[in-house]
Write a protein that holds these residues in place. Structure first.
Motif, short mmCIF file in Angstrom:
data_model
loop_
_atom_site.label_atom_id
_atom_site.label_comp_id
_atom_site.label_asym_id
_atom_site.label_seq_id
_atom_site.Cartn_x
_atom_site.Cartn_y
_atom_site.Cartn_z
N THR A 2 0.83 -1.20 0.00
CA THR A 2 0.00 0.00 0.00
C THR A 2 0.87 1.26 0.00
N ASP A 3 0.26 2.40 -0.28
CA ASP A 3 0.99 3.67 -0.22
C ASP A 3 1.54 3.91 1.18
N PHE A 4 0.75 3.56 2.19
CA PHE A 4 1.21 3.72 3.57
C PHE A 4 2.44 2.86 3.84
N GLN A 5 2.39 1.60 3.39
CA GLN A 5 3.53 0.70 3.59
C GLN A 5 4.78 1.23 2.88
N LYS A 6 4.60 1.78 1.69
CA LYS A 6 5.72 2.37 0.95
C LYS A 6 6.26 3.58 1.71
N TYR A 7 5.35 4.38 2.25
CA TYR A 7 5.74 5.59 2.99
C TYR A 7 6.59 5.23 4.21
N ILE A 8 6.15 4.27 5.00
CA ILE A 8 6.93 3.93 6.20
C ILE A 8 8.16 3.11 5.88
N GLN A 9 8.13 2.40 4.75
CA GLN A 9 9.30 1.58 4.40
C GLN A 9 10.54 2.44 4.21
N ARG A 10 10.35 3.68 3.74
CA ARG A 10 11.51 4.56 3.55
C ARG A 10 12.21 4.84 4.88
N TYR A 11 11.46 4.84 5.98
CA TYR A 11 12.06 5.00 7.30
C TYR A 11 12.70 3.69 7.76
N LEU A 12 11.98 2.59 7.58
CA LEU A 12 12.49 1.30 8.05
C LEU A 12 13.77 0.91 7.33
N ASP A 13 13.89 1.29 6.06
CA ASP A 13 15.09 0.96 5.28
C ASP A 13 16.34 1.68 5.79
N SER A 17 20.76 -2.05 11.12
CA SER A 17 20.88 -3.46 11.50
C SER A 17 19.51 -4.01 11.91
N GLN A 18 19.47 -5.31 12.10
CA GLN A 18 18.23 -5.97 12.54
C GLN A 18 17.91 -5.67 14.01
N ASN A 19 18.92 -5.28 14.76
CA ASN A 19 18.75 -5.03 16.20
C ASN A 19 18.25 -3.59 16.39
N TRP A 20 16.97 -3.39 16.17
CA TRP A 20 16.41 -2.04 16.18
C TRP A 20 16.39 -1.42 17.58
N ILE A 21 16.37 -2.24 18.60
CA ILE A 21 16.45 -1.69 19.97
C ILE A 21 17.82 -1.05 20.18
N GLU A 22 18.88 -1.74 19.76
CA GLU A 22 20.22 -1.17 19.86
C GLU A 22 20.33 0.07 18.98
N GLU A 23 19.72 0.03 17.81
CA GLU A 23 19.74 1.19 16.91
C GLU A 23 18.96 2.37 17.51
N MET A 24 17.96 2.07 18.33
CA MET A 24 17.23 3.13 19.02
C MET A 24 18.17 3.83 20.01
N GLU A 141 5.77 -3.69 16.80
CA GLU A 141 7.18 -3.72 16.43
C GLU A 141 7.50 -2.67 15.36
N THR A 142 6.62 -2.54 14.38
CA THR A 142 6.85 -1.54 13.33
C THR A 142 6.83 -0.14 13.91
N LEU A 143 5.98 0.11 14.88
CA LEU A 143 5.98 1.43 15.54
C LEU A 143 7.31 1.68 16.24
N GLY A 144 7.85 0.67 16.89
CA GLY A 144 9.16 0.82 17.52
C GLY A 144 10.24 1.09 16.50
N LYS A 145 10.19 0.38 15.41
CA LYS A 145 11.17 0.60 14.33
C LYS A 145 10.99 1.99 13.72
N LEU A 146 9.76 2.48 13.66
CA LEU A 146 9.52 3.83 13.13
C LEU A 146 10.18 4.89 14.00
N VAL A 147 10.18 4.69 15.30
CA VAL A 147 10.90 5.61 16.19
C VAL A 147 12.33 5.76 15.70
N VAL A 148 12.96 4.62 15.40
CA VAL A 148 14.36 4.61 14.98
C VAL A 148 14.53 5.21 13.59
N GLY A 149 13.79 4.68 12.62
CA GLY A 149 13.94 5.13 11.24
C GLY A 149 13.61 6.60 11.05
#
Length: 165
Positions: A2-13, A17-24, A141-149
């Motif tokens: 979806t457009d929303f998924q594409k929009y947030i993917q730019r942040y997640l990309d 690393s896979q360890n998003w807590i450490e990246e936070m 989990e995606t919301l947590g990753k969005l904080v980081v991205g």
């Protein structure tokens, strides 16, 4: 996708690393380090007319993180109430301009510490929970990753547009 998924993917990309807590943790430290290098006068700088000052950008990071964490809290507790979106430009119009850079940095540090404690203590089932915010389904989990991205995205903007001027 979806457009929303594409929009947030730019942040997640942007998460390195896979360890998003450490990246936070890392992105929080980098944010404080870069802001610590600004004088109060520099923090009032915007790279173009109509763009946020560095202080406003930091307030935006604080607000976005609070909202993402609030949504994650609700959804992790199996609350299926659909949550409204938020207008970042409206929020920016109402930021308290007189706040000091130090005050904003202190708040950012506190909010990030709170987010870290919250997200690192969720179990796999809670991280997998999802809900609807702003008309779009999203997992905890995606919301947590969005904080980081989202944080990394704005650090990149600072480096590319504010520090290059």
């Amino acid at each position: 996708m979806t457009d929303f998924q594409k929009y947030i993917q730019r942040y997640l990309d942007l998460i390195p690393s896979q360890n998003w807590i450490e990246e936070m943790k890392i992105s929080g430290t980098k944010t404080l380090e870069i802001y610590d290098s600004f004088t109060p006068e520099q923090a009032e700088y915007a790279y173009a007319e109509g763009k946020w000052t560095l202080k406003e950008l930091l307030q935006h990071l604080i607000d976005a993180e609070r909202i993402f964490a609030y949504r994650a809290l609700r959804f992790s507790r199996k609350d299926k109430t659909e949550l409204a979106g938020w207008d970042e430009e409206l929020y920016a119009k109402h930021y308290p301009k007189e706040r000091s850079l130090k005050s904003l940095m202190d708040e950012f540090e506190s909010v990030r510490k709170s987010s870290l404690i919250f997200f690192e203590n969720l179990n796999a089932e809670q991280l997998a929970e999802s809900g609807v915010a702003n008309g779009n389904e999203i997992s905890v989990e995606t919301l947590g990753k969005l904080v980081v991205g989202h944080n990394i995205h704005h650090l990149n903007i600072i480096r590319e547009r504010y520090l290059q001027s």
